[in-house]
Write an enzyme that holds these catalytic residues in place. Structure first.
Site, PDB file in Angstrom:
ATOM      1  N   GLU A   1      -8.200   0.747   6.137  1.00 47.65           N
ATOM      2  CA  GLU A   1      -7.165   0.982   5.119  1.00 47.65           C
ATOM      3  C   GLU A   1      -7.678   1.871   3.986  1.00 47.65           C
ATOM      4  O   GLU A   1      -7.295   1.707   2.826  1.00 47.65           O
ATOM      5  CB  GLU A   1      -6.631  -0.340   4.555  1.00 47.65           C
ATOM      6  CG  GLU A   1      -5.821  -1.143   5.541  1.00 47.65           C
ATOM      7  CD  GLU A   1      -4.510  -0.471   5.926  1.00 47.65           C
ATOM      8  OE1 GLU A   1      -4.065   0.430   5.209  1.00 47.65           O
ATOM      9  OE2 GLU A   1      -3.951  -0.850   6.963  1.00 47.65           O
ATOM     10  N   GLY A   2      -8.547   2.821   4.319  1.00 49.94           N
ATOM     11  CA  GLY A   2      -9.155   3.688   3.319  1.00 49.94           C
ATOM     12  C   GLY A   2     -10.464   3.087   2.864  1.00 49.94           C
ATOM     13  O   GLY A   2     -10.486   2.017   2.249  1.00 49.94           O
TER      14      GLY A   2
END
Length: 589
Positions: A440-441
């Site tokens: 998610e980053g």
């Protein structure tokens, strides 16, 4: 041997003593219809029962067995199907879903606590329902009414699952590089062709259908991220009457063999002209996907907390039970004592306790901003909460998972050699938690997002609003805990000064933002955890549960004495500037 006990009392304390959630709920017409204090407590109690008795006991066996792939089909570990059915039948997938399509309409403050229990029980298992709920957020916000009616009821019911198909082998953080193509058909659908990697829950045997949200590009689309569109691509096509039709032209090419979360299927998904349906407008797909990102990145932070909470619980039990050595000269003639008498063991446990409880409060605070932004009838209040939520999201994702991983390692360390042995469960939590800092980053990307986008591009305005909020709270309650609240004011002033200094340097050297980013995010996180502890200490003075009250106040004082001072070294690291990172030529590495 690892156990899990849902921290329901602490969650109730946060909801009703610290953040007065019931007052907000009852003041809002939409929420007042669905939720009150008694209902919230009942939901937490039932969630605790499901996670403690159905999910948590199977966690280690599921980790040992893992998922298997055979000719495109993925089989989840023994017990997952039965546990997932319990979750689905209980309505947990649609806990925060839109009631118009069968969801329960609960606020994020409450659903975030259920998510923490799921993650503490088994992080890998939690991802199937968590990703489904996240996919529903984007569909509900941007899809047509027809698509909502077709897909949301079964997804909320847990009959169908959801996945997010973003990443490609050559396009991770830079989604503008994706090559997956979409071609429009005469009847309005699209043919989707391409390959995606790292797809959580891309294929499994838990539900009868899987609804993929896929990023793709149309012919002639603008270059980069401005040319991305979002599509619903079901595993099985859905007939007009809602029944399942033929298998779509997609499949799972393989699964990844990972360090942790072995119960979660991480898939390579291949789309070969699969039928898809546009969500929102053409070339606006990234905006549609990012609608859910504040929720999903908060969910990742919650994953880190769930793992570290379980690690703490088991480390504490072990430290009390394990007899080894003597705690002081005074007891030198006695038998070995519980290792909890030793200062270093206490240091590790108190660090874990202070960071976990600070993280839970912070996650609840961020969730409250999302609720206010979504439900408030006052547009200005909603806008301010939205901006604050945007600012805090990278901290919720990155700082909470960094602290969560550190706490999992500390919990393993408390066990000594046994912490390295699989049967005790601590090493699984370290492995499972590690991914939360990556997907998610990555946390480095989150740090860049915080300082470069959320602070620099905003000229620090939202950060200043938050700083004023913290200082006002500290001044209002200064007489109750003068030492700690004056320290908090000084910490906010330090953060503000660092922010001004970094932005000033970056005006002539943009590399200053990247060079300061990770330390800046940690500095920001420690200060905000200080704010959370100040709020908890003040609230704890007035609760009837004296044991909880004393524990909160003592732990808060520990946080201010032993953890918050870390911001001083972070300040010095930031002030060293970007030049030190560029004195090495490539060959010097």
């Amino acid at each position: 041997m690892s156990k899990y006990s849902a921290p329901v009392n602490d969650m109730n304390f946060l909801l009703f003593d610290v953040f007065k959630a019931d007052q907000f709920w009852q003041s809002n017409a939409t929420l007042a219809e669905n939720i009150d204090r008694e209902t919230a407590n009942a939901i937490l109690q039932e969630s605790a029962k499901v996670t403690e008795s159905v999910i948590a006991p199977n966690s280690r066996n599921a980790d040992e067995e893992g998922v298997t792939w055979n000719d495109g089909l993925v089989t989840t570990p023994k017990g997952f199907k039965e546990a997932y059915n319990v979750v689905a039948e209980g309505g947990w997938v649609g806990l925060a879903g839109d009631p118009e399509y069968g969801g329960m309409g609960m606020p994020k403050m409450l659903s975030a606590m259920h998510e923490e229990m799921m993650c503490g029980a088994d992080l890998g298992f939690s991802l199937y329902s968590g990703l489904t709920a996240g996919a529903c957020v984007s569909i509900n916000a941007h899809a047509s009414d027809q698509l909502k009616e077709t897909f949301l009821p079964n997804m909320y019911a847990g009959t169908w699952a959801g996945s997010m198909c973003l990443t490609e082998a050559h396009a991770g953080t830079d989604l503008g590089l994706i090559k997956t193509k979409a071609e429009k058909n005469e009847e309005g659908s699209y043919n989707i062709t391409g390959s995606k990697i790292f797809i959580t829950g891309g294929e499994h045997d838990l539900t009868e259908n899987i609804i993929h949200l896929v990023l793709a590009k149309l012919p002639g689309a603008p270059e980069g991220s401005r040319g991305i569109s979002l599509f619903i691509v079901p595993k099985y096509n859905v007939n007009e009457d809602g029944t399942l039709g033929e298998h779509n032209a997609l499949g799972c090419g393989s699964i990844e063999h990972k360090m942790g979360i072995h119960g979660s299927s991480t898939c390579v998904m291949n789309f070969d002209g699969a039928k898809g349906y546009l969500v929102g407008e053409e070339n606006k797909g990234l905006a549609c996907m990012f609608t859910m990102m504040n929720y999903e990145r908060l969910f990742v932070g919650i994953q880190g907390l769930g793992a570290s909470e379980r690690s703490y619980q088991n480390a504490l039990e072990y430290a009390i039970d394990r007899k080894q050595g003597k705690g002081s000269v005074k007891t030198a003639d006695k038998k070995p004592e519980s290792i909890i008498v030793h200062p270093d063991v206490r240091r590790m446990l108190l660090n874990m306790k202070a960071l976990n409880e600070g993280a839970r409060a912070f996650n609840t605070y961020v969730a409250m901003q999302l609720d206010i932004a979504k439900f408030s009838d006052d547009s200005e209040v909603a806008k301010a909460a939205y901006l604050k939520g945007q600012l805090l999201t990278p901290i919720a994702k990155a700082f909470v998972t960094d602290m969560g991983f550190d706490s999992c390692v500390a919990g393993q360390q408390v066990f000594g050699g046994h912490g390295y042995i699989r049967e005790w469960g601590q090493e699984q939590l370290v492995r499972d938690c590690r991914i939360t800092q990556i997907y998610e980053g990555t946390n480095g990307v989150q740090a860049l997002d915080l300082i470069g986008r959320k602070v620099a591009m905003d000229n620090g305005n939202t950060a200043n609003v938050l700083a004023k909020e913290v200082i006002q709270f500290a001044k209002d309650h200064e007489a109750e805990f003068p030492d700690e609240l004056n320290q908090l004011i000084a910490a906010v002033d330090l953060l503000s000064a660092v922010t001004v200094d970094v932005l000033k340097k970056a005006s002539s050297n943009p590399s200053e933002l990247g060079a300061a980013s990770v330390e800046y995010l940690h500095l920001f996180g420690y200060v905000l955890f200080g704010y959370m502890w100040a709020k908890m200490m003040v609230a704890a003075k007035n609760v009837e549960d004296k044991a909880l009250s004393q524990s909160k106040i003592k732990t808060g004082k520990y946080y201010f004495a032993r953890i918050l001072p870390k911001i001083m070294s972070l300040k010095l690291q930031i002030e060293s500037g970007a030049d030190m990172l560029f004195t090495h030529n490539v060959e010097d590495f």
